[in-house]
Design a protein around this motif. Sequence first.
Motif, PDB file in Angstrom:
ATOM      1  N   LEU A 188      -8.784 -29.489 -32.715  1.00 35.26           N
ATOM      2  CA  LEU A 188      -7.867 -28.625 -33.458  1.00 35.26           C
ATOM      3  C   LEU A 188      -6.470 -28.563 -32.836  1.00 35.26           C
ATOM      4  N   THR A 189      -6.332 -28.977 -31.592  1.00 32.19           N
ATOM      5  CA  THR A 189      -4.999 -28.995 -30.975  1.00 32.19           C
ATOM      6  C   THR A 189      -4.107 -30.063 -31.606  1.00 32.19           C
ATOM      7  N   ASP A 190      -4.699 -31.021 -32.313  1.00 31.80           N
ATOM      8  CA  ASP A 190      -3.917 -32.075 -32.971  1.00 31.80           C
ATOM      9  C   ASP A 190      -3.321 -31.628 -34.302  1.00 31.80           C
ATOM     10  N   VAL A 191      -3.716 -30.469 -34.796  1.00 31.70           N
ATOM     11  CA  VAL A 191      -3.189 -29.963 -36.062  1.00 31.70           C
ATOM     12  C   VAL A 191      -1.807 -29.361 -35.802  1.00 31.70           C
ATOM     13  N   PRO A 192      -0.765 -29.869 -36.494  1.00 31.84           N
ATOM     14  CA  PRO A 192       0.582 -29.326 -36.249  1.00 31.84           C
ATOM     15  C   PRO A 192       0.711 -27.882 -36.738  1.00 31.84           C
ATOM     16  N   ASP A 193       1.420 -27.098 -35.952  1.00 28.91           N
ATOM     17  CA  ASP A 193       1.615 -25.682 -36.262  1.00 28.91           C
ATOM     18  C   ASP A 193       2.803 -25.545 -37.216  1.00 28.91           C
ATOM     19  N   PRO A 194       2.613 -24.985 -38.420  1.00 29.58           N
ATOM     20  CA  PRO A 194       3.701 -24.892 -39.396  1.00 29.58           C
ATOM     21  C   PRO A 194       4.671 -23.728 -39.141  1.00 29.58           C
ATOM     22  N   ARG A 195       4.386 -22.891 -38.146  1.00 30.68           N
ATOM     23  CA  ARG A 195       5.200 -21.703 -37.911  1.00 30.68           C
ATOM     24  C   ARG A 195       6.426 -22.021 -37.066  1.00 30.68           C
ATOM     25  N   ARG A 196       7.438 -21.167 -37.193  1.00 35.37           N
ATOM     26  CA  ARG A 196       8.620 -21.270 -36.328  1.00 35.37           C
ATOM     27  C   ARG A 196       8.225 -20.890 -34.907  1.00 35.37           C
ATOM     28  N   ALA A 197       9.037 -21.284 -33.946  1.00 33.20           N
ATOM     29  CA  ALA A 197       8.708 -21.047 -32.535  1.00 33.20           C
ATOM     30  C   ALA A 197       8.560 -19.561 -32.209  1.00 33.20           C
ATOM     31  N   GLN A 198       9.428 -18.701 -32.788  1.00 32.35           N
ATOM     32  CA  GLN A 198       9.368 -17.287 -32.440  1.00 32.35           C
ATOM     33  C   GLN A 198       8.255 -16.536 -33.172  1.00 32.35           C
ATOM     34  N   GLY A 199       7.536 -17.191 -34.075  1.00 29.98           N
ATOM     35  CA  GLY A 199       6.485 -16.504 -34.819  1.00 29.98           C
ATOM     36  C   GLY A 199       5.092 -16.872 -34.374  1.00 29.98           C
ATOM     37  N   LYS A 200       4.928 -17.315 -33.131  1.00 26.41           N
ATOM     38  CA  LYS A 200       3.635 -17.809 -32.676  1.00 26.41           C
ATOM     39  C   LYS A 200       2.963 -16.848 -31.704  1.00 26.41           C
ATOM     40  N   ARG A 201       2.560 -15.707 -32.180  1.00 30.07           N
ATOM     41  CA  ARG A 201       1.851 -14.738 -31.334  1.00 30.07           C
ATOM     42  C   ARG A 201       0.410 -15.194 -31.100  1.00 30.07           C
ATOM     43  N   TYR A 202      -0.179 -15.875 -32.061  1.00 31.99           N
ATOM     44  CA  TYR A 202      -1.561 -16.315 -31.986  1.00 31.99           C
ATOM     45  C   TYR A 202      -1.577 -17.841 -31.901  1.00 31.99           C
ATOM     46  N   PRO A 203      -2.146 -18.421 -30.823  1.00 35.55           N
ATOM     47  CA  PRO A 203      -2.186 -19.883 -30.698  1.00 35.55           C
ATOM     48  C   PRO A 203      -3.008 -20.496 -31.840  1.00 35.55           C
ATOM     49  N   LEU A 204      -2.443 -21.492 -32.513  1.00 33.46           N
ATOM     50  CA  LEU A 204      -3.069 -22.061 -33.703  1.00 33.46           C
ATOM     51  C   LEU A 204      -4.472 -22.614 -33.453  1.00 33.46           C
ATOM     52  N   PRO A 205      -4.711 -23.411 -32.396  1.00 33.28           N
ATOM     53  CA  PRO A 205      -6.074 -23.931 -32.226  1.00 33.28           C
ATOM     54  C   PRO A 205      -7.123 -22.824 -32.114  1.00 33.28           C
ATOM     55  N   TYR A 206      -6.793 -21.747 -31.407  1.00 37.57           N
ATOM     56  CA  TYR A 206      -7.748 -20.640 -31.276  1.00 37.57           C
ATOM     57  C   TYR A 206      -7.904 -19.889 -32.596  1.00 37.57           C
ATOM     58  N   LEU A 207      -6.821 -19.711 -33.314  1.00 35.20           N
ATOM     59  CA  LEU A 207      -6.896 -19.035 -34.605  1.00 35.20           C
ATOM     60  C   LEU A 207      -7.774 -19.826 -35.571  1.00 35.20           C
ATOM     61  N   LEU A 208      -7.627 -21.150 -35.570  1.00 28.90           N
ATOM     62  CA  LEU A 208      -8.465 -21.995 -36.430  1.00 28.90           C
ATOM     63  C   LEU A 208      -9.922 -21.951 -35.971  1.00 28.90           C
ATOM     64  N   MET A 209     -10.134 -22.025 -34.675  1.00 32.09           N
ATOM     65  CA  MET A 209     -11.490 -21.982 -34.127  1.00 32.09           C
ATOM     66  C   MET A 209     -12.176 -20.663 -34.482  1.00 32.09           C
ATOM     67  N   PHE A 210     -11.473 -19.557 -34.311  1.00 31.54           N
ATOM     68  CA  PHE A 210     -12.058 -18.259 -34.619  1.00 31.54           C
ATOM     69  C   PHE A 210     -12.299 -18.107 -36.120  1.00 31.54           C
ATOM     70  N   THR A 211     -11.459 -18.728 -36.935  1.00 29.37           N
ATOM     71  CA  THR A 211     -11.679 -18.718 -38.384  1.00 29.37           C
ATOM     72  C   THR A 211     -12.951 -19.480 -38.732  1.00 29.37           C
ATOM     73  N   VAL A 212     -13.163 -20.623 -38.105  1.00 25.54           N
ATOM     74  CA  VAL A 212     -14.393 -21.400 -38.323  1.00 25.54           C
ATOM     75  C   VAL A 212     -15.602 -20.573 -37.910  1.00 25.54           C
ATOM     76  N   LEU A 213     -15.529 -19.939 -36.755  1.00 26.42           N
ATOM     77  CA  LEU A 213     -16.651 -19.110 -36.296  1.00 26.42           C
ATOM     78  C   LEU A 213     -16.924 -17.953 -37.255  1.00 26.42           C
ATOM     79  N   ALA A 214     -15.865 -17.350 -37.786  1.00 32.32           N
ATOM     80  CA  ALA A 214     -16.032 -16.251 -38.739  1.00 32.32           C
ATOM     81  C   ALA A 214     -16.705 -16.748 -40.015  1.00 32.32           C
TER      82      ALA A 214
END
Length: 185
Positions: A11-37
Amino acid sequence: MVPFSRLLAALTDVPDPRRAQGKRYPLPYLLMFTVLALMSGARSYRGIITFLEERRDLLNQHFGVGLKRAPAVNTLRTVLQALDADALERAFRHHAKDLLAAAEAGANPVIALDGKTLRGSFDHLNDTKAAQTLTAFASPSALVLAHTQIDEKSNEIPAAQQMIGELGLTGIIFTADAMHCQKNL
């Protein structure tokens, strides 16, 4: 070894579509936690957020991340809808291929190709056809290796040929239904 470390690495290979200042939640972990949910039964954005709120401390501990709170529903929805679907599909295919290699060491796996029409996808208002997908399923290890949408003006034969080429697997037995028994493909 961190649980699900292979999936997290993919999941770290998935590009993050957010601007630099809007990244409070790291994308790979957010995706991983979404899969787990989703694997735990969540069926909506609210369900995913509820899963994260209830298990945030446990997830932080196991994955070594420091989320102070779960994201807002709008944040999650915006991030997931802005993702590059092809990049996400490549990440999941890469992960599934790694799992297949580990599960099928020394054996020739059997991969079933099957097309399905998605229930509820017919649009009565615009009179469009129902969406169709093709899935590659590694039967002995119970892994979905890939799925793709079938073009509206086509069928699953060209989609299956393309998918077999994209998977790049050799020494594999592919099975398909009777539609693929035509002389002229």
